[in-house]
Write an enzyme that holds these catalytic residues in place. Sequence first.
Site, PDB file in Angstrom:
ATOM      1  N   HIS A 123      12.387  25.966  38.741  1.00 32.35           N
ATOM      2  CA  HIS A 123      11.324  26.558  39.610  1.00 32.35           C
ATOM      3  C   HIS A 123      10.374  27.312  38.997  1.00 32.35           C
ATOM      4  CE1 HIS A 123      13.230  30.320  39.734  1.00 32.35           C
ATOM      5  NE2 HIS A 123      14.583  29.822  39.845  1.00 32.35           N
ATOM      6  N   ASP A 124       8.968  27.233  39.308  1.00 30.60           N
ATOM      7  CA  ASP A 124       8.119  28.090  39.056  1.00 30.60           C
ATOM      8  C   ASP A 124       7.399  28.036  37.516  1.00 30.60           C
ATOM      9  OD1 ASP A 124       7.732  29.594  41.668  1.00 30.60           O
ATOM     10  OD2 ASP A 124       9.822  30.136  41.102  1.00 30.60           O
ATOM     11  N   GLY A 141      13.875  29.299  35.070  1.00 31.03           N
ATOM     12  CA  GLY A 141      12.714  29.513  35.944  1.00 31.03           C
ATOM     13  C   GLY A 141      11.725  30.254  35.348  1.00 31.03           C
TER      14      GLY A 141
END
Length: 271
Positions: A123-124, A141
Site C-alpha cells: 500500500h501507498d 508500504g
Amino acid sequence: MAQTEIHPTAVISPGAELGQGVKIGPFCTIGPHVVLEDGVTLVSHVAVDGRTRLGAGVKLFPFCTVGLEPQDLKYKGEDTETVIGPRTQIREHASIHRGTVTGTGVTKIGADCLLMATVHVAHDCVLGDGVIISNNVALGGHVEIGDRAVIGGNAAALQFVRIGAGAMIGGLTGVTRDIIPYARVFGTRAELLGLNLIGLRRRGLDKAQVQAINAAYKFLFTGPGVFAERVAQAREAFADQPYVQEILAFIATPSKHGILTNVAGAGDDEG
C-alpha cells in the site's frame, strides 16, 4: 478501431468502465469501480478491484491481483486508490495493493514499467516511469522508487524507503535506508539487531517477562565463551521463563543452515 474482447467466463461488475480495444481473458474478475483504459489486456485469472485505473496498453498476466485491500490491520475499508500508468506490464502472481488513509491514499505505478513474477507492491508505494522490478521482490508500504530504477530478483525494501531515479539494486539485497539517484548497491547479510519489543508488547507480555527475554538474548548472543555453552547455561538460569525456553527449544531443533548468531557491529560468534 480495435474491438473489445471479453471471454464468457470473465466476471465484470456493473459500474466498471472499459475503453476501446480492451481484452479480458478467461476467469478474470473486475470490480465495480475499476477503469480500464484503451487497449488494456488481462490475459487470464486476473483480479482487479477497488478504485483502480489501468492506463492505456497495460497488460496483466495470469493470477496477478491489482487494487485489493492492503495488508494493513489499520485499514477499515476506506475508499482508496490504485493507479497504473500506460503500457506497464505486470507478470504472473504479482500483487499490488490499494493505498491507505494513513498514507497518501493511493498506490501508484508509472508508465512503461515491468514488474516480473511474484513481485509484491504494498500500500501507498509510488513507482516512477520505466521502473524494472525482477522476480520475487517485496516492497513494504510507502516505498518510493524513482524513474528507470532497476531492482534485482529477491530484493526487499523496508517500508518508507526511497530509491532514487536510475538506481540499481542487486539481487538478494535488503534495502533499509534511502538510496541516492544513480547509485548501485548490492548485498546485505542478516544481522541480529535485538528483540522485536513492539511485537512482544502486542502479544501481551508484561514488563518483567520482556526484561527476562532481553536478558537471555544479551546473554546468549553477546556473552563471553562458546555459544553452545551459553545455551546450556541459559536452560538453567532461565528455567522459570517459558518464552526463553521457547527460544532455547528453537535453537535446539535440528537446522540445515544453523542459527544466526552474528550481532550487528559485533562480528561472527565463535561457536
